[in-house]
Design a protein around this motif. Structure first.
Motif, PDB file in Angstrom:
ATOM      1  N   VAL A 107      -8.565  13.292   1.492  1.00  0.00           N
ATOM      2  CA  VAL A 107      -8.346  12.728   0.154  1.00  0.00           C
ATOM      3  C   VAL A 107      -7.822  13.843  -0.756  1.00  0.00           C
ATOM      4  CG1 VAL A 107      -9.387  11.657  -1.881  1.00  0.00           C
ATOM      5  CG2 VAL A 107     -10.158  11.024   0.393  1.00  0.00           C
ATOM      6  N   VAL A 108      -6.667  13.604  -1.329  1.00  0.00           N
ATOM      7  CA  VAL A 108      -6.136  14.540  -2.353  1.00  0.00           C
ATOM      8  C   VAL A 108      -6.394  13.883  -3.700  1.00  0.00           C
ATOM      9  CG1 VAL A 108      -4.122  15.763  -3.199  1.00  0.00           C
ATOM     10  CG2 VAL A 108      -4.400  15.354  -0.744  1.00  0.00           C
ATOM     11  N   TRP A 109      -7.232  14.503  -4.488  1.00  0.00           N
ATOM     12  CA  TRP A 109      -7.675  13.896  -5.753  1.00  0.00           C
ATOM     13  C   TRP A 109      -7.191  14.709  -6.949  1.00  0.00           C
ATOM     14  CZ3 TRP A 109      -9.282   9.779  -8.121  1.00  0.00           C
ATOM     15  CH2 TRP A 109     -10.036   9.849  -9.306  1.00  0.00           C
ATOM     16  N   ASN A 110      -6.520  14.059  -7.840  1.00  0.00           N
ATOM     17  CA  ASN A 110      -6.101  14.722  -9.088  1.00  0.00           C
ATOM     18  C   ASN A 110      -7.101  14.341 -10.152  1.00  0.00           C
ATOM     19  OD1 ASN A 110      -4.884  15.491 -11.531  1.00  0.00           O
ATOM     20  ND2 ASN A 110      -2.814  15.148 -10.740  1.00  0.00           N
ATOM     21  N   GLY A 111      -7.956  15.292 -10.453  1.00  0.00           N
ATOM     22  CA  GLY A 111      -9.028  14.993 -11.404  1.00  0.00           C
ATOM     23  C   GLY A 111      -8.495  14.721 -12.795  1.00  0.00           C
ATOM     24  N   GLY A 112      -7.380  15.376 -13.128  1.00  0.00           N
ATOM     25  CA  GLY A 112      -6.814  15.167 -14.475  1.00  0.00           C
ATOM     26  C   GLY A 112      -6.318  13.749 -14.644  1.00  0.00           C
ATOM     27  N   LYS A 113      -5.663  13.257 -13.629  1.00  0.00           N
ATOM     28  CA  LYS A 113      -5.068  11.921 -13.744  1.00  0.00           C
ATOM     29  C   LYS A 113      -5.980  10.839 -13.196  1.00  0.00           C
ATOM     30  CE  LYS A 113      -0.270  13.462 -13.648  1.00  0.00           C
ATOM     31  NZ  LYS A 113       1.029  13.394 -12.965  1.00  0.00           N
ATOM     32  N   ARG A 114      -7.045  11.241 -12.671  1.00  0.00           N
ATOM     33  CA  ARG A 114      -8.008  10.288 -12.091  1.00  0.00           C
ATOM     34  C   ARG A 114      -7.336   9.372 -11.083  1.00  0.00           C
ATOM     35  NH1 ARG A 114     -10.058  13.347 -15.738  1.00  0.00           N
ATOM     36  NH2 ARG A 114     -11.980  12.712 -16.859  1.00  0.00           N
ATOM     37  N   GLN A 115      -6.588   9.963 -10.164  1.00  0.00           N
ATOM     38  CA  GLN A 115      -5.953   9.184  -9.101  1.00  0.00           C
ATOM     39  C   GLN A 115      -5.780  10.080  -7.881  1.00  0.00           C
ATOM     40  OE1 GLN A 115      -2.343   8.035 -11.077  1.00  0.00           O
ATOM     41  NE2 GLN A 115      -1.189   9.748 -10.272  1.00  0.00           N
ATOM     42  N   GLY A 116      -5.532   9.468  -6.729  1.00  0.00           N
ATOM     43  CA  GLY A 116      -5.437  10.294  -5.524  1.00  0.00           C
ATOM     44  C   GLY A 116      -4.708   9.599  -4.395  1.00  0.00           C
ATOM     45  N   VAL A 117      -4.655  10.313  -3.295  1.00  0.00           N
ATOM     46  CA  VAL A 117      -3.997   9.790  -2.098  1.00  0.00           C
ATOM     47  C   VAL A 117      -4.993   9.911  -0.922  1.00  0.00           C
ATOM     48  CG1 VAL A 117      -2.105  10.119  -0.456  1.00  0.00           C
ATOM     49  CG2 VAL A 117      -1.712  10.452  -2.911  1.00  0.00           C
ATOM     50  N   LEU A 118      -5.032   8.868  -0.113  1.00  0.00           N
ATOM     51  CA  LEU A 118      -5.964   8.858   1.033  1.00  0.00           C
ATOM     52  C   LEU A 118      -5.168   8.805   2.326  1.00  0.00           C
ATOM     53  CD1 LEU A 118      -8.808   8.417   2.399  1.00  0.00           C
ATOM     54  CD2 LEU A 118      -8.371   5.952   2.110  1.00  0.00           C
ATOM     55  N   LEU A 119      -5.542   9.657   3.263  1.00  0.00           N
ATOM     56  CA  LEU A 119      -4.924   9.653   4.597  1.00  0.00           C
ATOM     57  C   LEU A 119      -6.022   9.420   5.633  1.00  0.00           C
ATOM     58  CD1 LEU A 119      -2.635  12.838   4.229  1.00  0.00           C
ATOM     59  CD2 LEU A 119      -1.895  10.457   4.250  1.00  0.00           C
ATOM     60  N   LEU A 120      -5.793   8.452   6.475  1.00  0.00           N
ATOM     61  CA  LEU A 120      -6.774   8.175   7.552  1.00  0.00           C
ATOM     62  C   LEU A 120      -6.057   8.250   8.905  1.00  0.00           C
ATOM     63  CD1 LEU A 120      -8.667   5.078   6.060  1.00  0.00           C
ATOM     64  CD2 LEU A 120      -9.518   7.434   6.218  1.00  0.00           C
ATOM     65  N   ASP A 121      -6.737   8.733   9.882  1.00  0.00           N
ATOM     66  CA  ASP A 121      -6.158   8.812  11.230  1.00  0.00           C
ATOM     67  C   ASP A 121      -7.271   8.577  12.279  1.00  0.00           C
ATOM     68  OD1 ASP A 121      -4.271   9.121  13.178  1.00  0.00           O
ATOM     69  OD2 ASP A 121      -4.110  11.308  12.994  1.00  0.00           O
ATOM     70  N   ASN A 122      -6.828   7.984  13.394  1.00  0.00           N
ATOM     71  CA  ASN A 122      -7.769   7.689  14.499  1.00  0.00           C
ATOM     72  C   ASN A 122      -8.880   6.728  14.074  1.00  0.00           C
ATOM     73  OD1 ASN A 122      -6.385   9.386  16.311  1.00  0.00           O
ATOM     74  ND2 ASN A 122      -7.495  11.180  15.549  1.00  0.00           N
ATOM     75  N   MET A 123      -8.507   5.843  13.241  1.00  0.00           N
ATOM     76  CA  MET A 123      -9.515   4.905  12.765  1.00  0.00           C
ATOM     77  C   MET A 123      -9.609   3.710  13.738  1.00  0.00           C
ATOM     78  SD  MET A 123     -10.784   6.096   9.966  1.00  0.00           S
ATOM     79  CE  MET A 123     -11.564   4.710   9.167  1.00  0.00           C
ATOM     80  N   PRO A 124     -10.820   3.323  14.117  1.00  0.00           N
ATOM     81  CA  PRO A 124     -10.957   2.142  14.963  1.00  0.00           C
ATOM     82  C   PRO A 124     -10.681   0.863  14.173  1.00  0.00           C
ATOM     83  CG  PRO A 124     -13.124   2.994  14.371  1.00  0.00           C
ATOM     84  CD  PRO A 124     -12.124   3.965  13.805  1.00  0.00           C
ATOM     85  N   ARG A 125     -10.333  -0.182  14.935  1.00  0.00           N
ATOM     86  CA  ARG A 125     -10.097  -1.449  14.246  1.00  0.00           C
ATOM     87  C   ARG A 125     -11.428  -2.033  13.763  1.00  0.00           C
ATOM     88  NH1 ARG A 125      -5.773  -4.861  17.900  1.00  0.00           N
ATOM     89  NH2 ARG A 125      -4.024  -3.431  17.655  1.00  0.00           N
ATOM     90  N   VAL A 126     -11.335  -2.717  12.634  1.00  0.00           N
ATOM     91  CA  VAL A 126     -12.534  -3.387  12.140  1.00  0.00           C
ATOM     92  C   VAL A 126     -12.534  -4.818  12.676  1.00  0.00           C
ATOM     93  CG1 VAL A 126     -12.847  -1.983  10.104  1.00  0.00           C
ATOM     94  CG2 VAL A 126     -11.340  -4.001  10.022  1.00  0.00           C
ATOM     95  N   ASP A 127     -13.650  -5.457  12.662  1.00  0.00           N
ATOM     96  CA  ASP A 127     -13.751  -6.858  13.101  1.00  0.00           C
ATOM     97  C   ASP A 127     -12.943  -7.725  12.137  1.00  0.00           C
ATOM     98  OD1 ASP A 127     -15.441  -6.040  15.115  1.00  0.00           O
ATOM     99  OD2 ASP A 127     -17.278  -6.430  13.904  1.00  0.00           O
ATOM    100  N   SER A 128     -12.587  -8.894  12.738  1.00  0.00           N
ATOM    101  CA  SER A 128     -11.831  -9.795  11.873  1.00  0.00           C
ATOM    102  C   SER A 128     -12.731 -10.257  10.737  1.00  0.00           C
ATOM    103  CB  SER A 128     -11.336 -11.007  12.671  1.00  0.00           C
ATOM    104  OG  SER A 128     -12.419 -11.747  13.153  1.00  0.00           O
TER     105      SER A 128
END
Lengths: 188, 304
Positions: free
Chosen positions: B215-236
């Motif tokens: 997670v790259v979080w910009n505290g000044g702007k109160r927004q960020g970017v999320l990167l996920l990898d190797n995540m298992p599938r969730v149930d339907s």
């Protein structure tokens, strides 16, 4: 049709009755002498032309007033044109100006006599008579009258220009003109 | 008639009187016939002097000018003879002839003027300069040359000054650009200083032990970017949902549902639905499809 040879007085009378041809002929006879007079008085060619033009218009309008028993046509016309010239000089503010010495020297009628101002027969005789009468005047009277006649200035300016007392100017003018009248009467 | 009046009459005959003196004479003449006659007589005597004036021929067009003046000033009978008597027909003919003559004369005058104007316009310009005017012209030319010289000197000085000003402007612009770049760099540096990077690996939950979350979080702007990898599938019927954990808030604040592709990868920009502080933590949970306002499901990943 050729115009019969009328005298200046007859032409003026005819002009007074509306005879335009008589008026034209009168112009031919009088205009050179009247123009010479205006040029001498006004010392300006253009002003003299304008006054000649206006003067003849007035002459035509007043011609019916002319009385040959009282004056010659020429002298009657001269009175009209001199009055106009003097009025014009007054309007131009020239009547109250001192005169330069050069102008004083040229203000003589005697010098112009030999130029044959009025050589036509009867008129020429009259001119000779006037010339003779003028020359008979005492010099101081003659010069003053010539100067006054040609320059159209007031007696105050004339006295100052010539360096003569005002009283002397008045006296000489009166005596000189009376003498001239008597001399001319003797010649009529 | 006394001597004074004789003097006035004599001077009047020669046109020497002032206006007030002339009025005096006229006033006296009204009541004195002798004086009136005397004045008239002397006027005629004075007029006789004009016989001694040298004659001068007036301009050749003077007669025409006089006729024109008589017409323009409405002098009665101008240009017409009143000395002849015509019958009624004769009058009509004479009148017609006169009108025609006047008209023709006016037309002729116009033509003469037009010809003169055209002649003047077509005449070659050959300026005749009298010697005095030439001298004045030379003086004017010299003055103009001096003025021109001064002007050229001032112009050169101004050009130099303008050039110097332009150079200064260029330098100033370059300096401004440099300062702007420095300011931008500083700003970026400042922004970077506000960035917070959170990573999570080796989750304690077995299925998520190989997962990676950044997670790259910009505290000044109160927004960020999320990167996920190797995540298992969730149930339907289930979705991953990101949470922002503000220590000053009792509950995590939702940052939105995260859709993971078939390869188990996700990359989203997020902004919490509620105001949070600058320094926060992040958590990822499995929630009902579409997300929930308040975390209910199991937390699978939590940032440091």
């Amino acid at each position: 049709m050729a115009q019969p040879e009328y005298s200046e007085e007859e032409l003026l009378q005819r002009a007074g009755r509306g005879d335009a041809r008589a008026f034209d002929r009168l112009y031919d006879l009088l205009s050179p002498r009247l123009f010479g007079l205006l040029r001498q008085m006004l010392t300006d060619e253009r002003e003299a032309e304008d006054m000649l033009q206006d003067g003849f218009v007035q002459l035509w309008s007043k011609a019916s007033d002319f009385d040959p028993s009282l004056s010659k046509a020429f002298t009657w016309a001269v009175m009209i044109f001199r009055h106009k010239a003097i009025d014009r000089m007054r309007a131009l503010g020239r009547r109250n100006r001192l005169v330069e010495s050069a102008a004083l020297e040229h203000a003589t009628l005697a010098d112009s006599v030999h130029m044959g101002a009025d050589d036509a027969a009867e008129a020429g005789e009259r001119s000779a008579l006037v010339r003779e009468a003028l020359n008979d005047l005492p010099k101081e009277q003659r010069q003053l009258i010539e100067f006054a006649f040609l320059k159209g200035l007031t007696h105050h300016v004339i006295a100052e220009s010539l360096g003569i007392p005002l009283g002397t100017v008045k006296t000489n003018i009166r005596r000189g003109l009376l003498c001239l009248r008597d001399l001319l009467k003797g010649g009529v | 008639m006394d001597e004074r009046h004789e003097e006035l009459a004599a001077m009047n005959a020669l046109g020497m009187l002032e206006s007030d003196e002339k009025r005096v004479l006229n006033g006296a003449s009204v009541a004195d016939k002798d004086l009136r006659d005397f004045s008239a007589e002397l006027e005629l005597v004075a007029s006789e002097l004009a016989r001694l004036i040298a004659p001068v021929e007036p301009p050749s067009n003077m007669k025409r000018r006089i006729h024109a003046k008589m017409r323009s000033s409405g002098v009665k009978g101008a240009g017409l003879s009143r000395g002849f008597v015509f019958g009624s027909i004769g009058w009509a003919l004479a009148a017609s002839l006169a009108v025609a003559s006047v008209w023709l004369w006016q037309e002729r005058e116009k033509l003469v003027q037009q010809v003169a104007a055209v002649s003047r316009a077509m005449a070659p310009v050959t300026p005749v300069v009298p010697s005095t005017e030439k001298k004045e012209t030379r003086n004017i030319e010299e003055e103009l040359k001096i003025l021109l010289s001064d002007f050229e000197t001032k112009k050169a000085a101004l050009s130099t000054e303008i050039e110097a000003l332009r150079k200064r402007e260029t330098d100033a612009n370059a300096r401004i650009a440099q300062l702007v770049a420095e300011a931008e760099a500083l700003k970026q540096q400042d922004e970077r200083s506000q960035l917070q990077i959170a990573t999570l690996q080796n989750s304690k939950i077995w299925e998520y032990r190989r997962c990676e979350m950044i997670v790259v979080w910009n505290g000044g702007k109160r927004q960020g970017v999320l990167l996920l990898d190797n995540m298992p599938r969730v149930d339907s019927g289930m979705d991953y949902q990101l949470w922002v954990i503000d220590p000053n808030k009792p509950d995590p604040v939702s940052a939105g549902v995260v859709e993971v592709n078939a390869k188990g990868v996700a990359k989203i920009a997020f902004k919490p639905v509620d105001v949070v502080g600058e320094t926060v933590k992040f958590a990822l949970s499995v929630e009902k499809k579409g997300g929930v306002p308040k975390a209910e499901g199991p937390i699978v990943l939590v940032g440091p």
